[in-house]
Design an enzyme around this catalytic site. Structure first.
Site, PDB file in Angstrom:
ATOM      1  N   ASP A 173     -11.648  21.333  35.459  1.00 33.08           N
ATOM      2  CA  ASP A 173     -10.949  20.449  36.581  1.00 33.08           C
ATOM      3  C   ASP A 173      -9.476  20.865  36.286  1.00 33.08           C
ATOM      4  OD1 ASP A 173      -9.655  18.419  38.171  1.00 33.08           O
ATOM      5  OD2 ASP A 173     -11.933  18.326  38.925  1.00 33.08           O
ATOM      6  N   HIS A 205      -6.334  14.410  38.694  1.00 33.24           N
ATOM      7  CA  HIS A 205      -7.926  14.820  39.251  1.00 33.24           C
ATOM      8  C   HIS A 205      -8.895  15.065  37.989  1.00 33.24           C
ATOM      9  CE1 HIS A 205     -10.801  16.829  41.758  1.00 33.24           C
ATOM     10  NE2 HIS A 205     -10.403  16.142  42.718  1.00 33.24           N
ATOM     11  N   ASN A 220     -11.585  -0.808  28.127  1.00 30.90           N
ATOM     12  CA  ASN A 220     -10.663  -1.633  27.855  1.00 30.90           C
ATOM     13  C   ASN A 220     -10.255  -2.722  29.035  1.00 30.90           C
ATOM     14  OD1 ASN A 220     -10.208  -0.679  25.433  1.00 30.90           O
ATOM     15  ND2 ASN A 220      -8.130   0.259  25.927  1.00 30.90           N
ATOM     16  N   SER A 376     -15.182  15.088  45.605  1.00 32.62           N
ATOM     17  CA  SER A 376     -14.809  15.289  44.158  1.00 32.62           C
ATOM     18  C   SER A 376     -15.279  14.105  43.294  1.00 32.62           C
ATOM     19  CB  SER A 376     -13.348  15.433  43.898  1.00 32.62           C
ATOM     20  OG  SER A 376     -12.947  16.908  44.084  1.00 32.62           O
TER      21      SER A 376
END
Length: 427
Positions: A173, A205, A220, A376
């Protein structure tokens, strides 16, 4: 190239092309400089070559008969699929986000409008009266994202005892934000196949897709968004910081992943194809070689549809028969309005579906997290689940792993044209 053919020798003998070989590079990691400088590169493990040839040389190769050349295709430019930006909050929140960078018609991104429209349509359907709306509300699943994203809940990740431990997964990617705090202590291998750019993600992306497929089970900030939280991460930058790249870089990334023993290659990238257009024989050859080497390639079906009025065919390279094409669903298990369908013959089908609307995942610093839409976003859900099955059965590789994903999918009352075998499910 046909099996057993020497690519470099064939290209030199038939067309006078002097090319480099991927065998000349450590771990088959062809450098972006070599891709740009050489007259061509032969990807030995894939049986594919990318060359800079003159018309007479192309003619010589086309007329060579039994030379070993199976197909000649122009190189394509592909793009990151799925940039429908939504606010970095739970999908149940309908406050409109600030428009993202990259403006188009009227100063507002069209994909942004489409995603917000879908959210409003879902709200309208839930609030309006009538038997149809009530029945839909009863049938629709309900998700809270206090602890885990809706996508992970929908595919059964929280209940799975598998984590992808010991499995290598490559995400090809725009790269990865190596300093993201949710990935501290993880094994990450990074490689850039884009000339002049480091593997660090300057787009977003790639970091988002890696987060969904391979993010931590204890980020986190909740909710958890990663499927295979103990898998080894291989981040291949095959798309530039502008979100585009050429076939040569994609093929280089695939060979790098295979050479490093990755069981899964996740590609949320592609280019649209027209009705009746056949798949790339070059990428089909590469995908078959990958399956024989124990690597399954999983790719986004594409975002060119505008349902219900228009359904576009599955794009390149997901339309190859030996590559898994992934469609996108929303949290009500409806097909996403943008998701491409299996319209073209000879490999243009959708194989499976994954969560692809309002998907929250990691984003490069300083934002850290963001929710976006796209096939995606559905693709790394499937790729992460593939890693879980690869851990569960060390013998399940290549076509066997692909078969397990299809056979274990949750069947939906939707056309196979749109969702394939159904919604991917974790072991």
């Amino acid at each position: 190239m046909r099996e057993g053919a020497s690519g470099a020798q064939t290209l030199n003998k038939v067309a006078g092309l002097k090319v480099a070989s991927s065998a000349d590079f450590s771990a088959a990691a062809v450098t972006p400089e070599s891709l740009d400088a050489a007259g061509g590169i032969v990807f030995e493990g894939l049986g594919v070559a990318v060359v800079d040839a003159q018309p007479d040389q192309v003619g010589a190769l086309s007329a060579a008969g039994e030379s070993g050349v199976m197909a000649i295709e122009p190189e394509r430019i592909v793009h990151a699929i799925g940039e429908t930006l939504l606010p970095g909050v739970a999908p149940s929140r309908l406050l409109p986000p600030s428009p993202p960078a990259g403006l188009s018609r009227g100063g507002v991104q069209l994909e942004y409008i489409r995603g917000y429209r879908d959210a409003l349509v879902n709200l309208y359907e839930g609030l309006t009266g009538g038997e149809d709306a009530e029945a839909a509300a009863e049938a629709a699943p309900s998700f809270r994202e206090d602890e885990v994203t809706w996508g992970l809940q929908a595919i059964g990740v929280p209940a799975s005892r598998f984590t992808g431990k010991g499995v290598r997964v490559a995400v090809l990617d725009t790269g990865f934000d190596a300093g993201h705090p949710d990935f501290v202590g993880r094994a990450v291998s990074m490689r850039s196949f884009i000339q002049g750019e480091e593997a660090q993600d300057g787009h977003g992306h790639g970091t988002h897709c890696i987060g969904t497929a391979l993010g931590s089970d204890r980020p986190n900030t909740l909710p958890r968004y990663g499927v295979a939280c103990r898998a080894e991460i291989f981040a291949g930058k095959v798309l530039s910081n502008a979100g585009s790249g050429a076939d040569a870089g994609i093929l280089a990334g695939i060979q790098w992943a295979i050479a490093n023993g990755c069981a899964v290659v996740s590609m949320s990238l592609g280019a649209p194809v027209g009705p009746g257009q056949t798949h790339s024989r070059v990428f089909e050859t590469a995908a078959r070689r990958a399956l024989r080497a124990g690597t399954v390639i999983i790719a986004a079906a594409g975002n060119e549809s505008e349902r219900p009025g228009s359904i576009a065919p599955v794009g390149h390279p997901a339309n190859c028969p030996s590559i898994m094409a992934v469609a996108a669903l929303d949290s009500r298990f409806h097909v996403a309005s943008f998701s491409c369908g299996g319209l073209n013959p000879q490999g243009g089908q959708v194989d499976i579906a994954g969560p692809g609307v309002a998907v929250r995942s990691s984003w490069p610093r300083p934002l850290l997290h963001r929710a976006i839409n796209g096939t995606s976003m559905a693709t790394p859900h499937v790729s992460g689940v593939a890693a879980l099955y690869a851990e569960a059965d060390p013998e399940a590789r290549g076509r066997a792993l692909m078969s397990i994903l299809v056979q274990s999918a949750r069947r939906l009352e939707l056309p196979a044209r749109d969702v394939g075998a159904g919604l991917v499910q974790a072991p």
